[in-house]
Structure formats: structure tokens, C-alpha cells
Design a protein around this motif. Sequence first.
Motif, PDB file in Angstrom:
ATOM      1  N   GLY A 175      -6.613   4.511   6.154  1.00  0.00           N
ATOM      2  CA  GLY A 175      -5.463   4.646   5.268  1.00  0.00           C
ATOM      3  C   GLY A 175      -4.222   4.103   5.948  1.00  0.00           C
ATOM      4  O   GLY A 175      -4.175   3.954   7.176  1.00  0.00           O
ATOM      5  N   TRP A 176      -3.173   3.818   5.155  1.00  0.00           N
ATOM      6  CA  TRP A 176      -1.973   3.254   5.771  1.00  0.00           C
ATOM      7  C   TRP A 176      -1.294   4.240   6.702  1.00  0.00           C
ATOM      8  O   TRP A 176      -0.706   3.845   7.716  1.00  0.00           O
ATOM      9  CB  TRP A 176      -1.011   2.754   4.691  1.00  0.00           C
ATOM     10  CG  TRP A 176      -0.424   3.815   3.804  1.00  0.00           C
ATOM     11  CD1 TRP A 176      -0.907   4.241   2.614  1.00  0.00           C
ATOM     12  CD2 TRP A 176       0.769   4.583   4.050  1.00  0.00           C
ATOM     13  NE1 TRP A 176      -0.097   5.225   2.082  1.00  0.00           N
ATOM     14  CE2 TRP A 176       0.943   5.450   2.939  1.00  0.00           C
ATOM     15  CE3 TRP A 176       1.710   4.611   5.074  1.00  0.00           C
ATOM     16  CZ2 TRP A 176       2.011   6.346   2.848  1.00  0.00           C
ATOM     17  CZ3 TRP A 176       2.774   5.499   4.977  1.00  0.00           C
ATOM     18  CH2 TRP A 176       2.915   6.356   3.881  1.00  0.00           C
ATOM     19  N   ARG A 177      -1.416   5.533   6.405  1.00  0.00           N
ATOM     20  CA  ARG A 177      -0.825   6.527   7.310  1.00  0.00           C
ATOM     21  C   ARG A 177      -1.531   6.503   8.668  1.00  0.00           C
ATOM     22  O   ARG A 177      -0.885   6.610   9.720  1.00  0.00           O
ATOM     23  CB  ARG A 177      -0.912   7.920   6.689  1.00  0.00           C
ATOM     24  CG  ARG A 177      -0.071   8.102   5.421  1.00  0.00           C
ATOM     25  CD  ARG A 177      -0.162   9.543   4.938  1.00  0.00           C
ATOM     26  NE  ARG A 177       0.476   9.761   3.645  1.00  0.00           N
ATOM     27  CZ  ARG A 177       1.760  10.040   3.467  1.00  0.00           C
ATOM     28  NH1 ARG A 177       2.552  10.127   4.527  1.00  0.00           N
ATOM     29  NH2 ARG A 177       2.260  10.243   2.251  1.00  0.00           N
ATOM     30  N   HIS A 192       0.946   3.940  -3.053  1.00  0.00           N
ATOM     31  CA  HIS A 192       0.651   5.350  -2.798  1.00  0.00           C
ATOM     32  C   HIS A 192       1.665   6.256  -3.493  1.00  0.00           C
ATOM     33  O   HIS A 192       1.306   7.322  -4.010  1.00  0.00           O
ATOM     34  CB  HIS A 192       0.654   5.618  -1.298  1.00  0.00           C
ATOM     35  CG  HIS A 192       0.420   7.054  -0.936  1.00  0.00           C
ATOM     36  ND1 HIS A 192      -0.840   7.610  -0.845  1.00  0.00           N
ATOM     37  CD2 HIS A 192       1.292   8.061  -0.664  1.00  0.00           C
ATOM     38  CE1 HIS A 192      -0.735   8.886  -0.525  1.00  0.00           C
ATOM     39  NE2 HIS A 192       0.545   9.187  -0.403  1.00  0.00           N
ATOM     40  N   ASP A 223       0.838  -1.205   0.000  1.00  0.00           N
ATOM     41  CA  ASP A 223       0.000   0.000   0.000  1.00  0.00           C
ATOM     42  C   ASP A 223       0.871   1.252   0.000  1.00  0.00           C
ATOM     43  O   ASP A 223       0.548   2.245  -0.660  1.00  0.00           O
ATOM     44  CB  ASP A 223      -0.926   0.000   1.216  1.00  0.00           C
ATOM     45  CG  ASP A 223      -1.948  -1.127   1.175  1.00  0.00           C
ATOM     46  OD1 ASP A 223      -3.009  -0.938   0.565  1.00  0.00           O
ATOM     47  OD2 ASP A 223      -1.671  -2.195   1.745  1.00  0.00           O
TER      48      ASP A 223
END
Length: 212
Positions: A174-176, A53, A49
Motif C-alpha cells: 500500500g502507499w502508506r 484513497h 494513489d
Amino acid sequence: MTAPTDIQTPQRGTAPPRGPLRWAPALWATFAQAVAFAAAAVTAFLTTDIAAHFHASSGTRLWPLGAFAIGLVVAANGTRRTGTLGRVRYTGAIALAALTFGALALALAPGFGFAVGAAGAFGVAAGFTIALAGRVVAAAEIGDGSGSVVLSAAALLTGIAAGVGALFAEPLYGWRGVFGLIVVAAVLAAWKFAEYVPDDTGMLATCDVRFV
């Protein structure tokens, strides 16, 4: 009147202390290990991911995971070979603080190269945390010593479960955002590790606290 507190150091060969004196450091060290294992699992499950991104090529999409793994292995092996562990409260808290900043740097990475570097530093911090916290758990010798093994195994399973949970949380945050959750957990781990773990792990096996 309150009962006096007598803190004694038993002679060699006497039974190690039981109760909160040993359980609190062991449990919070286990939590610290779980956070570090979770950092590894989350990085492994979300590395594609991260690459997607930043539109990284297929040949480089696993670079964040590779950087993390190299950092973790080098740090964990290096710490395991350093001999007697002194001032563990500070070294462990510093490792957890580094884990916090590593997760934060990865969560806020502005580019793919930065993310790879942040993942490497993140792995180093995770390796130090796993090794240092593991030595605290082992020094506590919960039960006949096998309890310490069980706690470390529980930390590993918890970390893997957190990684699986990240797959479900990623569509929502989200990955963040998922790495932001690691930041929160690492802050709590650093705080409690510094609060409950003694400076010297030898205190867990030699300090006998009695209320008489």
C-alpha cells in the motif's frame, strides 16, 4: 604499543586528505541525498494513489505532488544561498529528522488536506537534505572533484530507481507502507550522517590525518 596518531592541519595549497576521512562523510551524505531524491520520486509516482484513497476530485489529485515540489524548490534554493555552511552535522541531521517525520506524517495522514500539508513539509525537508548533503559531497572533493559529481548523480539515479520500485511495492504494502519504508531509510540516514559528517565541511579539505 600502538603507533601514535598525528593530526595536522596542512598549509594552504597542500593536497587534501584521502581515504576513509573523506569517503565516509561523502558516502553517507550521498545516501542522505538518495533518500531525499527517493522521497521526491515516490511522492510523484504515488500521488494519484494518495488522492484515490481519500476520494479526492480529479482537479485536486496532484495537490500532494504540487505541495511537495514547491516545498522542495523553496528549501533547496534558500539553502544554496545561505553562504558558508557551519555545523553541518547538526543542520543535516535535523533536516533528515524532519524528512523522517514528514514521511511518517504522510504515511499516517487521516485526510486529504492533512496529506497535502504533510507533503509540503516533506518537500521542505527533502529540499534542505538535498542541498546540505550535496554541499558535504562537494566539499569532500573525491578524486579530482569529479568523483563528487558522480556521487550526486548516483544519488539521483538511486532515488529515481526507488520511485520506480515503489510502483511494484505499492500493491504489496500500500502507499502508506511504501512511505513507511522511506521513514526507515531516513532514520538510518540521519543516524549515519550525524555519526560520520564533521561539524564543518571545511575539515574535509583541511584536516590531514597521518599515522606515523
